[in-house]
Write an enzyme that holds these catalytic residues in place. Structure first.
Site, PDB file in Angstrom:
ATOM      1  N   ASP A  91      -4.263 -10.739  -0.779  1.00  0.00           N
ATOM      2  CA  ASP A  91      -3.785 -11.360  -0.543  1.00  0.00           C
ATOM      3  C   ASP A  91      -2.765 -10.664  -2.293  1.00  0.00           C
ATOM      4  O   ASP A  91      -3.216 -11.420  -2.912  1.00  0.00           O
ATOM      5  CB  ASP A  91      -3.396 -12.533  -0.626  1.00  0.00           C
ATOM      6  CG  ASP A  91      -2.440 -13.489  -0.388  1.00  0.00           C
ATOM      7  OD1 ASP A  91      -1.147 -13.096   0.403  1.00  0.00           O
ATOM      8  OD2 ASP A  91      -1.898 -14.362  -0.328  1.00  0.00           O
ATOM      9  N   HIS A  92      -1.829 -10.865  -2.034  1.00  0.00           N
ATOM     10  CA  HIS A  92      -0.446  -9.868  -2.419  1.00  0.00           C
ATOM     11  C   HIS A  92      -0.929  -9.302  -3.517  1.00  0.00           C
ATOM     12  O   HIS A  92      -0.616  -9.446  -4.922  1.00  0.00           O
ATOM     13  CB  HIS A  92      -0.003 -11.712  -3.210  1.00  0.00           C
ATOM     14  CG  HIS A  92       0.920 -12.975  -2.724  1.00  0.00           C
ATOM     15  ND1 HIS A  92       0.780 -13.085  -1.464  1.00  0.00           N
ATOM     16  CD2 HIS A  92       2.191 -12.269  -3.112  1.00  0.00           C
ATOM     17  CE1 HIS A  92       1.764 -13.500  -1.096  1.00  0.00           C
ATOM     18  NE2 HIS A  92       2.732 -13.223  -1.787  1.00  0.00           N
ATOM     19  N   GLU A 116      -0.420  -5.246  11.190  1.00  0.00           N
ATOM     20  CA  GLU A 116       0.255  -4.569  10.067  1.00  0.00           C
ATOM     21  C   GLU A 116       1.142  -5.441  10.333  1.00  0.00           C
ATOM     22  O   GLU A 116       2.377  -5.397   9.347  1.00  0.00           O
ATOM     23  CB  GLU A 116      -0.347  -2.974  10.025  1.00  0.00           C
ATOM     24  CG  GLU A 116       0.910  -2.420   8.754  1.00  0.00           C
ATOM     25  CD  GLU A 116       0.455  -1.106   9.301  1.00  0.00           C
ATOM     26  OE1 GLU A 116       0.020  -0.201   8.207  1.00  0.00           O
ATOM     27  OE2 GLU A 116       1.394  -0.262   9.705  1.00  0.00           O
ATOM     28  N   HIS A 137       3.321  -5.116   3.611  1.00  0.00           N
ATOM     29  CA  HIS A 137       3.385  -5.827   5.007  1.00  0.00           C
ATOM     30  C   HIS A 137       2.740  -7.006   4.634  1.00  0.00           C
ATOM     31  O   HIS A 137       1.571  -7.111   4.099  1.00  0.00           O
ATOM     32  CB  HIS A 137       2.246  -4.839   5.665  1.00  0.00           C
ATOM     33  CG  HIS A 137       2.831  -3.629   6.331  1.00  0.00           C
ATOM     34  ND1 HIS A 137       4.294  -3.541   7.016  1.00  0.00           N
ATOM     35  CD2 HIS A 137       2.264  -2.287   5.745  1.00  0.00           C
ATOM     36  CE1 HIS A 137       3.702  -2.464   7.307  1.00  0.00           C
ATOM     37  NE2 HIS A 137       2.908  -1.450   6.340  1.00  0.00           N
ATOM     38  N   HIS A 181       0.538  -1.298   0.299  1.00  0.00           N
ATOM     39  CA  HIS A 181      -0.344  -0.002   0.118  1.00  0.00           C
ATOM     40  C   HIS A 181       0.420   1.458  -0.317  1.00  0.00           C
ATOM     41  O   HIS A 181       2.155   1.392  -0.627  1.00  0.00           O
ATOM     42  CB  HIS A 181      -0.923   0.126   1.205  1.00  0.00           C
ATOM     43  CG  HIS A 181      -0.568   0.083   2.200  1.00  0.00           C
ATOM     44  ND1 HIS A 181      -0.774   0.255   3.110  1.00  0.00           N
ATOM     45  CD2 HIS A 181       1.025   0.562   3.123  1.00  0.00           C
ATOM     46  CE1 HIS A 181       0.010   0.358   4.632  1.00  0.00           C
ATOM     47  NE2 HIS A 181       0.932   0.231   4.246  1.00  0.00           N
ATOM     48  N   CYS A 183       5.728   6.131   4.951  1.00  0.00           N
ATOM     49  CA  CYS A 183       4.597   5.179   3.592  1.00  0.00           C
ATOM     50  C   CYS A 183       4.338   6.072   2.733  1.00  0.00           C
ATOM     51  O   CYS A 183       3.552   5.518   2.450  1.00  0.00           O
ATOM     52  CB  CYS A 183       3.676   5.246   5.362  1.00  0.00           C
ATOM     53  SG  CYS A 183       4.675   4.326   6.792  1.00  0.00           S
ATOM     54  N   HIS A 188       4.532   0.008  -0.634  1.00  0.00           N
ATOM     55  CA  HIS A 188       5.860  -0.649   0.478  1.00  0.00           C
ATOM     56  C   HIS A 188       4.695  -1.855   1.111  1.00  0.00           C
ATOM     57  O   HIS A 188       3.755  -1.686   0.587  1.00  0.00           O
ATOM     58  CB  HIS A 188       6.532  -0.438   1.408  1.00  0.00           C
ATOM     59  CG  HIS A 188       5.248   0.561   2.009  1.00  0.00           C
ATOM     60  ND1 HIS A 188       5.271   1.430   2.119  1.00  0.00           N
ATOM     61  CD2 HIS A 188       4.851   0.255   3.460  1.00  0.00           C
ATOM     62  CE1 HIS A 188       4.146   1.900   3.101  1.00  0.00           C
ATOM     63  NE2 HIS A 188       4.281   1.048   4.117  1.00  0.00           N
TER      64      HIS A 188
END
Lengths: 144, 136
Positions: free
Chosen positions: B80-81, B124, B42, B15, B34, B40
């Site tokens: 996801d991904h 996170e 998580h 995100h 951020c 980037h």
């Protein structure tokens, strides 16, 4: 009010089967948990007691006493046992995490004479747990 | 005694925290690293808590055979991904802070038909967690 939490770990076997359902229904509802030979978990149990510290000892409940209660009520009953066959309190119940936690709550609640049983959290695995909380509180963030 | 069941899931996503309501300099100041332009990521851990009566036939509040596919369909599959800012429609106009991700996941999982959604909690990182509970 202060909450204190003690953690124990026990290992036990179980499987899920409802005799009122057909073999096919049992398999559909319970999936691999229906394997009649059973399977096992490393359970972790967190027990939280809430109360005011005794002015003399500074303790809500002596942890030695809590350790002995947990040994007697939980470890001696359930550790390295088969929950379907060896725990009388679970007779007639499917030993799901919900039912095992409820039985543990009922075993522990009357034994806690100093402070009150506030919450138990039973982990069946690191990715699945059940919380039982005292009816008068809403878990974290409840009033003093 | 109240009873609830919590299941833990994982997803990895990227995100970027940036809002068109701020200038480039303000975004940089407010969101710090951020705001890095290409995003980037998580490894998120998601805890889903449900409550309800224990079904006497199954001994369960919710059957994981139903909860897991529902969470997979509503959240894990879509998130996801992925790059949350561009691949989740709601975050094309809403900054995907984990506060907002919590809200969006709660909104999606609230539709679970077999039990009552009580809480969504997201780690996170191992140091930051966010949670949203049903307001009664």
């Amino acid at each position: 009010m202060i909450r204190i939490t003690r953690k124990i770990e026990f290992s036990a076997a179980h499987f899920y089967h409802n005799p009122n359902l057909s073999a096919e229904e049992n398999h559909r509802v319970f999936g691999k948990c229906n394997n009649p030979r059973g399977h096992g978990h490393n359970y972790a149990l967190e027990v939280t007691i809430a109360g005011e510290p005794d002015p003399t000892t500074g303790m809500v409940l002596d942890l030695k006493e809590l350790k002995e209660i947990l040994q007697r009520e939980v470890m001696d009953r359930m550790d390295h046992r088969h929950l379907n066959y060896e725990v009388p309190e679970l007779a007639g119940l499917i030993p799901t995490c919900e039912n095992v936690a409820t039985v543990i709550w009922k075993l522990l609640e009357p034994k806690i004479t100093s402070g009150k049983l506030d919450r138990i959290r039973l982990y069946e695995s690191p990715d699945l747990f059940v919380d039982c909380t005292a009816a008068s509180t809403n878990g974290a963030g409840s009033q003093e | 005694m109240n009873l609830s069941l919590t299941r833990r899931y994982r997803f990895s996503a990227s995100h970027r925290l940036d809002t068109p309501q701020f200038s480039e300099a303000e975004n940089r100041r407010v969101y710090g690293k951020c705001n890095s332009p290409h995003g980037h990521g998580h490894n998120y851990a998601l805890e889903v808590t449900v409550s309800g009566p224990v079904d006497s036939a199954t001994g369960m509040i919710a059957n994981l055979g139903e909860l897991d596919p529902f969470v997979e369909q509503e959240v894990i599959g879509p998130f996801d991904h992925k790059y949350l800012n561009e691949e989740i429609a709601e975050f094309q106009s809403l900054v995907p802070t984990t506060e907002n991700v919590c809200r969006e996941i709660f909104r999606r999982l609230e539709k679970f038909p077999a039990a009552r959604l009580e809480r969504v909690r997201i780690e996170e990182t191992s140091k930051n967690s966010f949670e949203i509970a049903r307001e009664n």
